[in-house]
Design an enzyme around this catalytic site. Sequence first.
Site, PDB file in Angstrom:
ATOM      1  N   GLN A 101      29.492  25.375  77.935  1.00  0.00           N
ATOM      2  CA  GLN A 101      30.586  26.129  77.323  1.00  0.00           C
ATOM      3  C   GLN A 101      31.751  25.217  76.900  1.00  0.00           C
ATOM      4  O   GLN A 101      32.416  25.475  75.898  1.00  0.00           O
ATOM      5  CB  GLN A 101      31.081  27.178  78.316  1.00  0.00           C
ATOM      6  CG  GLN A 101      31.803  28.317  77.646  1.00  0.00           C
ATOM      7  CD  GLN A 101      32.193  29.398  78.641  1.00  0.00           C
ATOM      8  OE1 GLN A 101      33.055  29.196  79.486  1.00  0.00           O
ATOM      9  NE2 GLN A 101      31.545  30.534  78.546  1.00  0.00           N
ATOM     10  N   GLU A 116      51.354  14.294  50.092  1.00  0.00           N
ATOM     11  CA  GLU A 116      51.685  15.532  49.346  1.00  0.00           C
ATOM     12  C   GLU A 116      52.539  16.486  50.169  1.00  0.00           C
ATOM     13  O   GLU A 116      52.408  17.711  50.093  1.00  0.00           O
ATOM     14  CB  GLU A 116      50.424  16.215  48.819  1.00  0.00           C
ATOM     15  CG  GLU A 116      49.846  15.406  47.665  1.00  0.00           C
ATOM     16  CD  GLU A 116      48.962  16.204  46.751  1.00  0.00           C
ATOM     17  OE1 GLU A 116      49.220  17.408  46.579  1.00  0.00           O
ATOM     18  OE2 GLU A 116      48.033  15.610  46.193  1.00  0.00           O
ATOM     19  N   ARG A 158      22.057  15.799  72.015  1.00  0.00           N
ATOM     20  CA  ARG A 158      22.495  15.046  73.202  1.00  0.00           C
ATOM     21  C   ARG A 158      22.279  15.889  74.470  1.00  0.00           C
ATOM     22  O   ARG A 158      22.724  17.033  74.531  1.00  0.00           O
ATOM     23  CB  ARG A 158      23.981  14.706  73.039  1.00  0.00           C
ATOM     24  CG  ARG A 158      24.616  14.059  74.233  1.00  0.00           C
ATOM     25  CD  ARG A 158      24.207  12.614  74.360  1.00  0.00           C
ATOM     26  NE  ARG A 158      24.969  11.935  75.405  1.00  0.00           N
ATOM     27  CZ  ARG A 158      24.685  10.719  75.833  1.00  0.00           C
ATOM     28  NH1 ARG A 158      23.685  10.046  75.299  1.00  0.00           N
ATOM     29  NH2 ARG A 158      25.403  10.154  76.773  1.00  0.00           N
ATOM     30  N   GLY A 204      61.055   9.711  50.832  1.00  0.00           N
ATOM     31  CA  GLY A 204      59.712  10.281  50.784  1.00  0.00           C
ATOM     32  C   GLY A 204      59.811  11.791  50.808  1.00  0.00           C
ATOM     33  O   GLY A 204      59.732  12.452  49.779  1.00  0.00           O
ATOM     34  N   SER A 205      60.083  12.328  52.005  1.00  0.00           N
ATOM     35  CA  SER A 205      60.212  13.785  52.135  1.00  0.00           C
ATOM     36  C   SER A 205      61.431  14.297  51.385  1.00  0.00           C
ATOM     37  O   SER A 205      61.411  15.376  50.793  1.00  0.00           O
ATOM     38  CB  SER A 205      60.346  14.163  53.613  1.00  0.00           C
ATOM     39  OG  SER A 205      59.151  13.878  54.302  1.00  0.00           O
TER      40      SER A 205
HETATM   41  N1  CAA Z   1      58.992  25.303  42.092  1.00  0.00           N
HETATM   42  C1  CAA Z   1      60.052  25.389  41.246  1.00  0.00           C
HETATM   43  N2  CAA Z   1      61.323  25.079  41.647  1.00  0.00           N
HETATM   44  C2  CAA Z   1      61.505  24.685  42.915  1.00  0.00           C
HETATM   45  C3  CAA Z   1      60.442  24.580  43.834  1.00  0.00           C
HETATM   46  C4  CAA Z   1      59.151  24.927  43.381  1.00  0.00           C
HETATM   47  N3  CAA Z   1      58.106  24.858  44.207  1.00  0.00           N
HETATM   48  N4  CAA Z   1      60.936  24.148  45.013  1.00  0.00           N
HETATM   49  C5  CAA Z   1      62.266  23.988  44.863  1.00  0.00           C
HETATM   50  N5  CAA Z   1      62.596  24.329  43.596  1.00  0.00           N
HETATM   51  C6  CAA Z   1      63.941  24.346  43.008  1.00  0.00           C
HETATM   52  C7  CAA Z   1      64.907  25.225  43.842  1.00  0.00           C
HETATM   53  O1  CAA Z   1      64.894  26.569  43.404  1.00  0.00           O
HETATM   54  C8  CAA Z   1      66.231  24.571  43.540  1.00  0.00           C
HETATM   55  O2  CAA Z   1      66.633  24.996  42.239  1.00  0.00           O
HETATM   56  P1  CAA Z   1      68.165  25.043  41.747  1.00  0.00           P
HETATM   57  O3  CAA Z   1      68.564  23.641  41.437  1.00  0.00           O
HETATM   58  O4  CAA Z   1      68.108  25.891  40.517  1.00  0.00           O
HETATM   59  O5  CAA Z   1      68.978  25.648  42.861  1.00  0.00           O
HETATM   60  C9  CAA Z   1      65.892  23.101  43.453  1.00  0.00           C
HETATM   61  O6  CAA Z   1      64.488  23.034  43.117  1.00  0.00           O
HETATM   62  C10 CAA Z   1      66.111  22.352  44.746  1.00  0.00           C
HETATM   63  O7  CAA Z   1      65.347  22.971  45.757  1.00  0.00           O
HETATM   64  P2  CAA Z   1      65.686  22.756  47.296  1.00  0.00           P
HETATM   65  O8  CAA Z   1      67.141  23.056  47.549  1.00  0.00           O
HETATM   66  O9  CAA Z   1      64.685  23.515  48.091  1.00  0.00           O
HETATM   67  O10 CAA Z   1      65.479  21.177  47.429  1.00  0.00           O
HETATM   68  P3  CAA Z   1      65.582  20.190  48.671  1.00  0.00           P
HETATM   69  O11 CAA Z   1      66.292  18.966  48.258  1.00  0.00           O
HETATM   70  O12 CAA Z   1      66.079  20.927  49.883  1.00  0.00           O
HETATM   71  O13 CAA Z   1      64.052  19.724  48.912  1.00  0.00           O
HETATM   72  C11 CAA Z   1      61.756  19.894  49.588  1.00  0.00           C
HETATM   73  C12 CAA Z   1      63.005  20.563  48.995  1.00  0.00           C
HETATM   74  C13 CAA Z   1      60.757  21.003  49.679  1.00  0.00           C
HETATM   75  C14 CAA Z   1      61.970  19.305  50.961  1.00  0.00           C
HETATM   76  C15 CAA Z   1      61.255  18.788  48.611  1.00  0.00           C
HETATM   77  O14 CAA Z   1      62.131  17.678  48.645  1.00  0.00           O
HETATM   78  C16 CAA Z   1      59.830  18.333  48.934  1.00  0.00           C
HETATM   79  O15 CAA Z   1      58.861  18.982  48.556  1.00  0.00           O
HETATM   80  N6  CAA Z   1      59.685  17.195  49.627  1.00  0.00           N
HETATM   81  C17 CAA Z   1      58.339  16.642  49.887  1.00  0.00           C
HETATM   82  C18 CAA Z   1      57.920  15.767  48.732  1.00  0.00           C
HETATM   83  C19 CAA Z   1      56.466  15.434  48.780  1.00  0.00           C
HETATM   84  O16 CAA Z   1      55.612  16.298  48.935  1.00  0.00           O
HETATM   85  N7  CAA Z   1      56.176  14.156  48.587  1.00  0.00           N
HETATM   86  C20 CAA Z   1      54.824  13.705  48.491  1.00  0.00           C
HETATM   87  C21 CAA Z   1      54.643  13.030  47.163  1.00  0.00           C
HETATM   88  S1  CAA Z   1      53.022  13.003  46.517  1.00  0.00           S
HETATM   89  C22 CAA Z   1      52.228  11.906  47.479  1.00  0.00           C
HETATM   90  O17 CAA Z   1      51.990  12.180  48.610  1.00  0.00           O
HETATM   91  C23 CAA Z   1      51.842  10.598  46.887  1.00  0.00           C
HETATM   92  C24 CAA Z   1      50.478  10.482  46.502  1.00  0.00           C
HETATM   93  O18 CAA Z   1      50.195   9.806  45.537  1.00  0.00           O
HETATM   94  C25 CAA Z   1      49.396  11.133  47.326  1.00  0.00           C
END
Ligand code: CAA
Length: 392
Positions: A289, A373, A278, A141-142
């Site tokens: 307060q 998200e 109320r 997930g995360s």
């Molecule tokens: N924009 C562009 N590039 C990005 C970026 C961004 N915002 N964030 C990271 N990157 C790039 C980095 O620059 C890096 O690039 P390189 O390969 O060139 O080095 C690459 O992506 C990897 O970045 P990280 O090393 O920061 O990656 P990480 O594995 O440490 O993970 C994280 C980062 C922020 C934890 C990410 O995994 C994350 O956002 N996790 C949460 C996911 C999430 O929000 N899930 C919810 C899904 S949606 C939902 O909720 C379902 C629904 O239907 C409601």
Amino acid sequence: MATMDQAVGTGVSFALTDEQKALRELAREFALNEIRPKAAAYDEASTHPVDVIAKAHEVGLMNLHVPEELGGLGLSAFDGMLVGEEVNWGCSGIGTAICANGLGAGPVILAGTEEQQATWLPPLLEEPILCSFGLSEPDAGSDVARMKTTAVRRGDEYVLNGSKTFITNAGYASWTVVFAKTDPAAGHRGISAFVVPMDAPGVTIEKHLDKMGQRSTDTSAFALTDVVVPASNRLGDEGDGFKIAMRTLDFTRPGTAAGAVGVAQAAYELAVEYAKERVTFDVPIAMHQGVNFMIADMATQIEAARLLVWQSAWLHDLGKRATLQSSFAKLFAADTVMKVTTDAVQVFGGYGYIKEYPVEKLMRDAKLFQIYEGTSQIQRLVIAKEIFLPRD
Ligand code: CAA
């Protein structure tokens, strides 16, 4: 760090245009007349609000960011955020169901070719069909890079296998952007994004998840078993999927944060009204307060959250990368809505804990903003990375 003082024109402006005021008014009226009257029943039944979605589509409150060249409204992140706050003020279960096409279509809008956009986006405008964002998995997930779903190239096609879960609207979606590993050894660089029609052979909706709150949004798990899609359904190049997902979330987090502000605003309004009515110890409880300080804190936190949301959406619309500000907004708004709704229940006392009164639902609904998200912990992780490992 880009800041508010980089506002366009002569300085900072919080003024909405006439079009934005009209859009917000439309969304508020819709929330009041179409969403609120049905919110409790859909929450109780945990069923998909088909009729409300159809009406939201008809009045133009869905698919706001589809480009004008394709017949869409081509609205900005800021406009979408205004709508997000209002429909979630109505009910965040129904509001999320209405707004989730923004997340589903996001990767196609951000990374699709002209041909891909022309294939997948116009049908969303023609009828109230849904799309979804297939990122999360049972064991990832995360930590997105740990996903296990695979996509194996076979000539002009890919064959997908794996499982997705916690996917908003998936049970009713016509298509989903599925993120899958095309190179499992390459970590986040081995992920690619594919548009998968949900009626493709091998796609099976496994279950509708019975949630604590936001119960009228469908959240489903689905399996992919030897699902074949043409290579032309791949968005971007092989290996682009992780960044497409992150860029999409940068764009959608302000809208989700705006939804949290909408729920907090609804809880605050109810708490103010109740505190005026109320009576205890011969005066309305608003005179105590212990109560009015809670309400003063609610108002302050909501205002601060709204400003962060506005800032993050505004930065997007200036064409800047707003990863940091999107996470500021999502984190602060999610934690704010949890605090405000919890305090609203407290203002209502014993009645607040009873389903007959509306704040109980708002507190249940609020919790999800700290989870979907990107959890509040993930937002802190993103913020810390932006501070200590800044990217251009
Ligand atoms: N924009 C562009 N590039 C990005 C970026 C961004 N915002 N964030 C990271 N990157 C790039 C980095 O620059 C890096 O690039 P390189 O390969 O060139 O080095 C690459 O992506 C990897 O970045 P990280 O090393 O920061 O990656 P990480 O594995 O440490 O993970 C994280 C980062 C922020 C934890 C990410 O995994 C994350 O956002 N996790 C949460 C996911 C999430 O929000 N899930 C919810 C899904 S949606 C939902 O909720 C379902 C629904 O239907 C409601």
